[in-house]
Design an enzyme around this catalytic site. Sequence first.
Site, PDB file in Angstrom:
ATOM      1  N   SER A 138       0.861  -1.170   0.000  1.00 29.83           N
ATOM      2  CA  SER A 138       0.000   0.000   0.000  1.00 29.83           C
ATOM      3  C   SER A 138       0.906   1.232   0.000  1.00 29.83           C
ATOM      4  O   SER A 138       1.698   1.414   0.920  1.00 29.83           O
ATOM      5  CB  SER A 138      -0.881  -0.031   1.254  1.00 29.83           C
ATOM      6  OG  SER A 138      -1.644   1.138   1.364  1.00 29.83           O
ATOM      7  N   LYS A 164      -1.268  -0.996  -4.235  1.00 29.09           N
ATOM      8  CA  LYS A 164      -2.414  -0.146  -3.880  1.00 29.09           C
ATOM      9  C   LYS A 164      -1.934   1.294  -3.811  1.00 29.09           C
ATOM     10  O   LYS A 164      -0.934   1.593  -3.145  1.00 29.09           O
ATOM     11  CB  LYS A 164      -2.967  -0.629  -2.541  1.00 29.09           C
ATOM     12  CG  LYS A 164      -3.990   0.252  -1.891  1.00 29.09           C
ATOM     13  CD  LYS A 164      -4.765  -0.540  -0.840  1.00 29.09           C
ATOM     14  CE  LYS A 164      -4.726   0.094   0.525  1.00 29.09           C
ATOM     15  NZ  LYS A 164      -5.508  -0.680   1.522  1.00 29.09           N
ATOM     16  N   LYS A 166      -2.874   5.037  -2.681  1.00 28.46           N
ATOM     17  CA  LYS A 166      -3.792   5.858  -1.898  1.00 28.46           C
ATOM     18  C   LYS A 166      -4.144   7.085  -2.726  1.00 28.46           C
ATOM     19  O   LYS A 166      -3.258   7.707  -3.341  1.00 28.46           O
ATOM     20  CB  LYS A 166      -3.124   6.288  -0.590  1.00 28.46           C
ATOM     21  CG  LYS A 166      -2.913   5.141   0.383  1.00 28.46           C
ATOM     22  CD  LYS A 166      -4.235   4.661   0.951  1.00 28.46           C
ATOM     23  CE  LYS A 166      -4.009   3.680   2.087  1.00 28.46           C
ATOM     24  NZ  LYS A 166      -5.293   3.232   2.682  1.00 28.46           N
ATOM     25  N   ASP A 192      -7.183   3.226  -3.127  1.00 31.29           N
ATOM     26  CA  ASP A 192      -7.898   3.277  -1.845  1.00 31.29           C
ATOM     27  C   ASP A 192      -8.086   4.737  -1.460  1.00 31.29           C
ATOM     28  O   ASP A 192      -7.109   5.483  -1.331  1.00 31.29           O
ATOM     29  CB  ASP A 192      -7.085   2.538  -0.762  1.00 31.29           C
ATOM     30  CG  ASP A 192      -7.808   2.455   0.581  1.00 31.29           C
ATOM     31  OD1 ASP A 192      -8.940   2.976   0.709  1.00 31.29           O
ATOM     32  OD2 ASP A 192      -7.227   1.856   1.521  1.00 31.29           O
ATOM     33  N   GLU A 217     -11.087   0.903  -3.367  1.00 29.23           N
ATOM     34  CA  GLU A 217     -11.425   0.636  -1.961  1.00 29.23           C
ATOM     35  C   GLU A 217     -12.017   1.871  -1.297  1.00 29.23           C
ATOM     36  O   GLU A 217     -11.468   2.972  -1.415  1.00 29.23           O
ATOM     37  CB  GLU A 217     -10.130   0.190  -1.247  1.00 29.23           C
ATOM     38  CG  GLU A 217     -10.283  -0.228   0.203  1.00 29.23           C
ATOM     39  CD  GLU A 217      -8.967  -0.792   0.770  1.00 29.23           C
ATOM     40  OE1 GLU A 217      -8.081  -1.202  -0.013  1.00 29.23           O
ATOM     41  OE2 GLU A 217      -8.816  -0.800   2.011  1.00 29.23           O
ATOM     42  N   ASP A 242     -13.740  -1.413   3.143  1.00 30.37           N
ATOM     43  CA  ASP A 242     -12.809  -1.573   4.264  1.00 30.37           C
ATOM     44  C   ASP A 242     -13.516  -1.006   5.505  1.00 30.37           C
ATOM     45  O   ASP A 242     -14.188  -1.744   6.232  1.00 30.37           O
ATOM     46  CB  ASP A 242     -11.500  -0.834   3.915  1.00 30.37           C
ATOM     47  CG  ASP A 242     -10.493  -0.752   5.060  1.00 30.37           C
ATOM     48  OD1 ASP A 242     -10.782  -1.227   6.165  1.00 30.37           O
ATOM     49  OD2 ASP A 242      -9.392  -0.180   4.859  1.00 30.37           O
ATOM     50  N   LYS A 266      -9.885  -6.834   7.908  1.00 29.94           N
ATOM     51  CA  LYS A 266      -8.864  -6.527   8.914  1.00 29.94           C
ATOM     52  C   LYS A 266      -9.414  -7.075  10.216  1.00 29.94           C
ATOM     53  O   LYS A 266     -10.459  -6.604  10.683  1.00 29.94           O
ATOM     54  CB  LYS A 266      -8.666  -5.015   9.039  1.00 29.94           C
ATOM     55  CG  LYS A 266      -8.055  -4.365   7.802  1.00 29.94           C
ATOM     56  CD  LYS A 266      -7.917  -2.865   7.978  1.00 29.94           C
ATOM     57  CE  LYS A 266      -7.317  -2.242   6.731  1.00 29.94           C
ATOM     58  NZ  LYS A 266      -7.342  -0.770   6.772  1.00 29.94           N
ATOM     59  N   GLY A 294      -4.191  -4.251   6.126  1.00 30.51           N
ATOM     60  CA  GLY A 294      -3.156  -4.003   7.123  1.00 30.51           C
ATOM     61  C   GLY A 294      -3.391  -2.673   7.804  1.00 30.51           C
ATOM     62  O   GLY A 294      -4.088  -1.803   7.288  1.00 30.51           O
TER      63      GLY A 294
HETATM   64  O1  OSB Z   1      -7.112   1.938   4.496  1.00 34.99           O
HETATM   65  O2  OSB Z   1      -6.115   0.114   4.314  1.00 34.99           O
HETATM   66  C1  OSB Z   1      -6.169   1.233   4.798  1.00 34.99           C
HETATM   67  C2  OSB Z   1      -3.067   1.923   6.913  1.00 34.99           C
HETATM   68  C3  OSB Z   1      -3.621   2.586   7.967  1.00 34.99           C
HETATM   69  C4  OSB Z   1      -4.968   2.848   7.969  1.00 34.99           C
HETATM   70  C5  OSB Z   1      -5.760   2.428   6.899  1.00 34.99           C
HETATM   71  C6  OSB Z   1      -5.207   1.739   5.849  1.00 34.99           C
HETATM   72  C7  OSB Z   1      -3.832   1.508   5.830  1.00 34.99           C
HETATM   73  C8  OSB Z   1      -3.121   0.863   4.743  1.00 34.99           C
HETATM   74  C9  OSB Z   1      -1.788   0.254   5.089  1.00 34.99           C
HETATM   75  O3  OSB Z   1      -3.494   0.863   3.594  1.00 34.99           O
HETATM   76  C10 OSB Z   1      -1.667  -1.173   4.783  1.00 34.99           C
HETATM   77  C11 OSB Z   1      -0.438  -1.774   5.426  1.00 34.99           C
HETATM   78  O4  OSB Z   1      -0.490  -2.078   6.637  1.00 34.99           O
HETATM   79  O5  OSB Z   1       0.545  -1.926   4.727  1.00 34.99           O
HETATM   80 MG    MG Z   2      -8.365   0.842   3.236  1.00 40.42          MG
END
Ligand code: OSB
Ligand code: MG
Length: 374
Positions: A138, A164, A166, A192, A217, A242, A266, A294
Amino acid sequence: MLHIRRIELREIRLPLREPFRISSGVMADRRILLLELVDGDGVAAWAECVADELPNYSPETVDTARLALRDWLAPRVLGRAFAAPADVWPVLDRDIRGHRMAKAAIEMGAWALEAERTGRPLAALLGGTRDRIEVGISLGIQPTPAALVERAAAALAQGYRKIKLKIQPGADVDYVAAVREALGPAAPLMADANNAYTLDDADHLRRLDAFGLVMLEQPLEHEDLRRHAELQRRLQTPLCLDESITSLARAQDMIALEAGRIINIKPGRVGGFLPSRQIHDLCAAHGIPVWCGGMLESGIGRAHNVALASLPGFTIPGDVSPSARYWDRDIVAPEWTMAADGTMAVPLGRAGIGVTVDRDRIDDLTVHAESLRP
Ligand code: OSB
Ligand code: MG
């Protein structure tokens, strides 16, 4: 019988190698709550609470989780015997609303303790069927499309099986277009948004359909399934939820409303392994793919995620990246690593969470510790 005699609660501070920016905030120097559950024979198991410092992903925070654990949740399980770890969740959940990340820390710790106590790998205890999992990455929001392209290209070269990106308003279509252009049509890309859009942005988001994303996402508000359903009707790109999926019932509602076609599970967000498995089974019955998300976990939470991701319905690579992607030095040995083919080994040769917790390092990083007893 599973007997939880005491729970050692710690808060550590663990700096990320670089700040991680999502649409709702930035994470840098992480505050992480760790639990060590100990039974009457002195057998111990570790778990991690995924609540972050600020309530920008979920309403929970490190401080609310600590309060919930100490005052309401730990007292329910301490000194009590459970026939099976699956019996812990209903005891934690009855008449306590929310606080799922805090509940999950105890619930997942109970599964780990059962695995440790009975000499089985956690993954096997949960019903895992794989000995390797596929790994995704991510990538946080970057200052320019070029900076994101550089990171995405490096991730692809390292072997990651899903990348992924952001996104947020002002850092979306141009960024995704640049990455698709640079990495080619076959690269497994997704985006995401962490709730950053509204239904008024539907036409804008529809421009993402041109880039063949594996999924988009959580584009809309975290409690809003109806508008996600409306958006899904207007997009070709599959939506993945999510933040919206906080329970089995919400997963059932997503499916009934067609508010998404994929779920990011999660375990901390849904309250632990029992609800995670229920969502996994529901999705399998409906042909909905799931993957393990994660929360920038340390090596302890990562161990729990790796075990969960070994279940058969986890058919999409998870946000379960190797330790070095997050930390200069993790708090477990061996650290979590990814092979050049983008997979990670599930530690099936060892009982419990499959890695050794580095107690000295945790002591060095601890900013708060308390011992919870009956
Ligand atoms: O939206 O998936 C998410 C990290 C913190 C809060 C929300 C998210 C995330 C990540 C990180 O996308 C994923 C990772 O742990 O590598
Ligand atoms: Mg997410």
